[in-house]
Design an enzyme around this catalytic site. Structure first.
Site, PDB file in Angstrom:
ATOM      1  CE  LYS A 170     -42.586 -15.901 -23.499  1.00  0.00           C
ATOM      2  NZ  LYS A 170     -43.821 -15.624 -22.860  1.00  0.00           N
ATOM      3  CD  GLU A 184     -52.291 -19.915 -36.882  1.00  0.00           C
ATOM      4  OE1 GLU A 184     -52.826 -19.076 -37.774  1.00  0.00           O
ATOM      5  OE2 GLU A 184     -52.828 -20.133 -35.820  1.00  0.00           O
ATOM      6  CB  CYS A 209     -55.482 -16.158 -35.747  1.00  0.00           C
ATOM      7  SG  CYS A 209     -55.725 -17.836 -35.657  1.00  0.00           S
ATOM      8  CD  GLU A 256     -54.617 -10.973 -36.068  1.00  0.00           C
ATOM      9  OE1 GLU A 256     -53.676 -10.988 -35.823  1.00  0.00           O
ATOM     10  OE2 GLU A 256     -55.261 -12.020 -36.268  1.00  0.00           O
TER      11      GLU A 256
HETATM   12  N1  LIG Z   1     -52.866 -15.447 -34.385  1.00  0.00           N
HETATM   13  C1  LIG Z   1     -52.842 -15.528 -33.303  1.00  0.00           C
HETATM   14  O1  LIG Z   1     -53.666 -16.508 -32.893  1.00  0.00           O
HETATM   15  C2  LIG Z   1     -52.630 -14.498 -32.517  1.00  0.00           C
HETATM   16  C3  LIG Z   1     -52.382 -13.090 -32.897  1.00  0.00           C
HETATM   17  N2  LIG Z   1     -52.284 -12.331 -32.007  1.00  0.00           N
HETATM   18  C4  LIG Z   1     -51.987 -10.845 -32.632  1.00  0.00           C
HETATM   19  O2  LIG Z   1     -50.992 -10.106 -32.094  1.00  0.00           O
HETATM   20  C5  LIG Z   1     -51.140  -9.079 -31.350  1.00  0.00           C
HETATM   21  C6  LIG Z   1     -50.454  -8.878 -29.974  1.00  0.00           C
HETATM   22  O3  LIG Z   1     -50.723  -9.883 -29.288  1.00  0.00           O
HETATM   23  P1  LIG Z   1     -49.562 -10.448 -28.508  1.00  0.00           P
HETATM   24  O4  LIG Z   1     -49.771 -11.553 -27.287  1.00  0.00           O
HETATM   25  O5  LIG Z   1     -48.671  -9.394 -28.009  1.00  0.00           O
HETATM   26  O6  LIG Z   1     -48.813 -11.317 -29.436  1.00  0.00           O
HETATM   27  P2  LIG Z   1     -47.082 -11.917 -29.630  1.00  0.00           P
HETATM   28  O7  LIG Z   1     -46.873 -12.230 -30.820  1.00  0.00           O
HETATM   29  O8  LIG Z   1     -46.561 -10.642 -28.888  1.00  0.00           O
HETATM   30  O9  LIG Z   1     -47.014 -12.867 -28.452  1.00  0.00           O
HETATM   31  C7  LIG Z   1     -47.078 -14.226 -28.732  1.00  0.00           C
HETATM   32  C8  LIG Z   1     -46.115 -15.005 -28.189  1.00  0.00           C
HETATM   33  O10 LIG Z   1     -44.782 -14.572 -28.639  1.00  0.00           O
HETATM   34  C9  LIG Z   1     -43.965 -14.238 -27.331  1.00  0.00           C
HETATM   35  N3  LIG Z   1     -43.026 -13.224 -27.845  1.00  0.00           N
HETATM   36  C10 LIG Z   1     -43.252 -11.863 -27.874  1.00  0.00           C
HETATM   37  N4  LIG Z   1     -42.267 -11.298 -28.139  1.00  0.00           N
HETATM   38  C11 LIG Z   1     -41.290 -12.316 -28.567  1.00  0.00           C
HETATM   39  C12 LIG Z   1     -40.034 -12.275 -29.241  1.00  0.00           C
HETATM   40  N5  LIG Z   1     -39.383 -11.295 -29.691  1.00  0.00           N
HETATM   41  N6  LIG Z   1     -39.424 -13.616 -29.645  1.00  0.00           N
HETATM   42  C13 LIG Z   1     -40.222 -14.683 -29.157  1.00  0.00           C
HETATM   43  N7  LIG Z   1     -41.321 -14.735 -28.576  1.00  0.00           N
HETATM   44  C14 LIG Z   1     -41.932 -13.597 -28.389  1.00  0.00           C
HETATM   45  C15 LIG Z   1     -45.063 -13.830 -26.194  1.00  0.00           C
HETATM   46  O11 LIG Z   1     -44.597 -13.706 -25.032  1.00  0.00           O
HETATM   47  P3  LIG Z   1     -45.219 -12.672 -24.171  1.00  0.00           P
HETATM   48  O12 LIG Z   1     -46.543 -12.833 -23.932  1.00  0.00           O
HETATM   49  O13 LIG Z   1     -44.492 -12.694 -22.829  1.00  0.00           O
HETATM   50  O14 LIG Z   1     -44.821 -11.363 -24.816  1.00  0.00           O
HETATM   51  C16 LIG Z   1     -46.141 -14.850 -26.633  1.00  0.00           C
HETATM   52  O15 LIG Z   1     -45.695 -16.116 -26.082  1.00  0.00           O
HETATM   53  C17 LIG Z   1     -52.755  -9.159 -31.106  1.00  0.00           C
HETATM   54  O16 LIG Z   1     -53.290  -7.869 -31.029  1.00  0.00           O
HETATM   55  C18 LIG Z   1     -53.148  -9.920 -32.365  1.00  0.00           C
HETATM   56  O17 LIG Z   1     -53.148  -9.152 -33.241  1.00  0.00           O
HETATM   57  C19 LIG Z   1     -52.028 -12.295 -30.766  1.00  0.00           C
HETATM   58  C20 LIG Z   1     -52.242 -13.693 -30.288  1.00  0.00           C
HETATM   59  C21 LIG Z   1     -52.640 -14.865 -30.986  1.00  0.00           C
HETATM   60  O1  LIG Z   2     -60.392 -20.907 -34.225  1.00  0.00           O
HETATM   61  C1  LIG Z   2     -59.714 -21.905 -33.394  1.00  0.00           C
HETATM   62  O2  LIG Z   2     -60.325 -22.814 -32.876  1.00  0.00           O
HETATM   63  C2  LIG Z   2     -58.227 -21.801 -33.387  1.00  0.00           C
HETATM   64  C3  LIG Z   2     -57.864 -20.128 -33.738  1.00  0.00           C
HETATM   65  C4  LIG Z   2     -56.334 -19.918 -33.471  1.00  0.00           C
HETATM   66  O3  LIG Z   2     -55.601 -20.969 -33.561  1.00  0.00           O
HETATM   67  C5  LIG Z   2     -56.146 -18.699 -32.924  1.00  0.00           C
HETATM   68  O4  LIG Z   2     -56.892 -17.689 -32.898  1.00  0.00           O
HETATM   69  O5  LIG Z   2     -54.916 -18.665 -32.528  1.00  0.00           O
END
Ligand SMILES: NC(=O)C1=CN([C@@H]2O[C@H](COP(=O)(O)OP(=O)(O)OC[C@H]3O[C@@H](n4cnc5c(N)ncnc54)[C@H](OP(=O)(O)O)[C@@H]3O)[C@@H](O)[C@H]2O)C=CC1
Ligand SMILES: O=C(O)CCC(=O)C(=O)O
Length: 485
Positions: free
Chosen positions: A177, A252, A286, A387
């Site tokens: 997903k 993660e 991240c 973050e």
């Molecule tokens: N650590 C990292 O690598 C990341 C961190 N982030 C952080 O998260 C914030 C928001 O980003 P966002 O993309 O909304 O991140 P989310 O955590 O909302 O999304 C990550 C994944 O989880 C899915 N998801 C959303 N809600 C649920 C749920 N209730 N149960 C299971 N899966 C779910 C999303 O689907 P869908 O897209 O359809 O909502 C997407 O596939 C960013 O501003 C950032 O701070 C975001 C991306 C990566």
């Molecule tokens: O820095 C990277 O290459 C990976 C970082 C990562 O996993 C993320 O931002 O979700």
């Protein structure tokens, strides 16, 4: 809309429409009215179909040899490699990172596939001496079964691949997903899996809202493991749902990654790494640098050099060759970034560079923000604790290494941390004392190598590690075998 592609779900070896008949649009953050493609807004019924297909397929897939499973991954790698330009351009259009970064990520996806293809021929257990002289004792591993893969938009090729490839090589079937914001790029990756000819049902792909599809996977009793990357709020929810039904999970999540610049640092190198680590991908990693902890002895000099270099960066459409930084991924991500910039000012930090939404020179219909640099940041401020996922650097002045490490550790996150110093004793103290899963010396905080374990301490992860040989720990379970002749 003319060039927009339409993707179905990929379930049981077929591209199919979702049962709702509704589709979502994925938009280009550089030109917000441009539709990159449409994806299925799937339902719980579609989740069931995907899981059922995976459950059936896994029964035979797990019986294949590692070499056979690896041969499929090698094929995916070759197909993806032949499409790097198209997949990367789609990524840039869909989530905004610059084309060179998108190509680099896609090439990394190819390398990850080949790495895990090779894992199919490596050992999966140990012989352990038994206390019984007539017995043979060893360990072997079995796959979990069906693995749900929930991924974010910021690495729409590398993250799905670094979760799916190890899941598959160790004998699991998968249901991916992807993030809605990057569904089209992920669908193009799945096309490569589809064309590699996996047995039907081994690889499944389903798009739609996180709360329906992601949560549906997390709650489903036939999903044996969930691997998730995304925000810490959603991650915790996913982890609790899987735990409640006795499944296995790996999360993660976020980071608030520090770079420490000691008084003996090579300042030019530290400036370059702070910019690259903090602002590449518009700060949407991240592992991005967001706190810059600088010794008071070189603070002013470092700050001047940093501002001067950041002021030269060109922000624009990631497809333009002269753009160094693209837009934020979406309107809501841009709002989040701008609201943190306001909060920073309200809480008393001094904005010394950038931080405006950029609308001139043809940028008005994209989600562009100028990189922002804050001075006089206190470690308790929101911009030093939460973050942001945007191009915002918070400068914090400290007196000596002890205080620097104390500040570096003063957050709930512990993903990545770096230090710039020439002194070996300082390096060793930092390596020993800093709370981070990824520790980097004289190098930027971002920079993950596919063959090494990756994951965070504290609330950055579920204390598990991904990638490299660490992946086997999540995607398999150990069986200890005792045989008496
Ligand atoms: N650590 C990292 O690598 C990341 C961190 N982030 C952080 O998260 C914030 C928001 O980003 P966002 O993309 O909304 O991140 P989310 O955590 O909302 O999304 C990550 C994944 O989880 C899915 N998801 C959303 N809600 C649920 C749920 N209730 N149960 C299971 N899966 C779910 C999303 O689907 P869908 O897209 O359809 O909502 C997407 O596939 C960013 O501003 C950032 O701070 C975001 C991306 C990566
Ligand atoms: O820095 C990277 O290459 C990976 C970082 C990562 O996993 C993320 O931002 O979700």
């Amino acid at each position: 809309m003319a060039d927009a592609v339409k993707f179905g779900n990929y379930i049981n070896g077929e591209w199919v429409d979702g049962s709702s008949g509704d589709v979502g649009e994925s938009l280009n953050p550089a030109h917000s009215k441009e539709v990159v493609g449409t994806f299925q807004k799937s339902t719980a019924q579609d989740v069931d179909s995907a899981i059922q297909a995976a459950t059936e397929a896994q029964k035979l897939w797990r019986k294949e040899t590692g070499a056979t499973r690896g041969s499929f991954l090698y094929k995916v790698a070759d197909i993806l490699e032949s499409r790097i330009d198209d997949v990367a351009a789609t990524m840039t259009k869909e989530m905004g990172k610059t084309l060179p970064e998108a190509k680099g990520e896609t090439a990394r996806g190819v390398a990850i596939l080949r790495y895990y293809a090779g894992e199919g021929l490596r050992k999966t257990g140990d012989v352990i001496p038994s206390t019984d002289p007539g017995a043979f004792m060893y360990t072997t591993r079995k796959p979990l079964g069906v693995v749900g893969v929930i991924t974010p938009w910021n690495f729409p090729v590398a993250i799905p691949i670094w979760k799916m490839a190890p899941a598959l090589i160790y004998g699991n079937a998968v249901v991916l997903k992807p993030a809605s914001e990057a569904s089209i790029t992920a669908a193009k990756v799945i096309e490569c899996f589809a064309e590699a000819g996996f047995p039907k049902g081994v690889v499944n792909f389903i798009t739609g809202s996180g709360s329906v599809i992601g949560q549906g996977l997390a709650d489903h009793t036939h999903v044996d493991g969930i691997t998730f990357t995304g925000s810490d709020g959603v991650g915790q929810q996913v982890g609790q749902a899987v735990l409640a039904r006795g499944g296995k999970y790996q999360l993660e999540m976020g980071g608030k990654n520090p770079v420490i610049v000691a008084d003996d640092a090579d300042l030019d190198l530290a400036v370059e790494a702070t910019i690259s680590g903090g602002l590449k991908s518009t700060g949407q990693k991240c592992t991005a640098t967001s706190r810059v902890i600088v010794d008071q002895a070189i603070y002013e000099e470092f700050k001047e050099k940093l501002v001067s270099k950041v002021s030269e960066l060109k922000v624009g459409d990631g497809l333009d060759a002269d753009s160094w930084m693209g837009p934020s991924v979406s309107a809501s991500q841009l709002d989040t970034v701008l609201s943190y910039i306001n909060k920073g000012k309200e809480e008393g930090a001094k904005l010394i560079f950038g931080g405006r939404r950029l609308e001139e020179d043809g940028l008005a219909d994209g989600y562009y923000v100028e990189p922002a640099i804050f001075d006089e940041v206190d470690t308790k401020m929101s911009i030093a604790q939460e973050e942001i996922f945007g191009p915002v650097l918070a400068l914090i002045k400290v007196d000596g290494l002890e205080e620097a490490i104390e500040v570096a550790n003063d957050t709930k996150f512990g993903l990545s941390a770096s230090i710039f110093t020439k002194n070996i004793a300082r390096m060793m103290t930092f390596i020993e004392e800093v709370d981070a899963g990824l520790v980097r010396v004289n190098a930027e905080s971002a920079g993950v190598e596919l063959q090494a374990p990756f994951g965070g301490m504290k609330q950055s992860s579920s204390h598990s590690r991904e990638q490299g040989t660490a992946a086997i720990e999540f995607f398999t379970e150990v069986k200890t075998v005792f045989i008496k002749g």
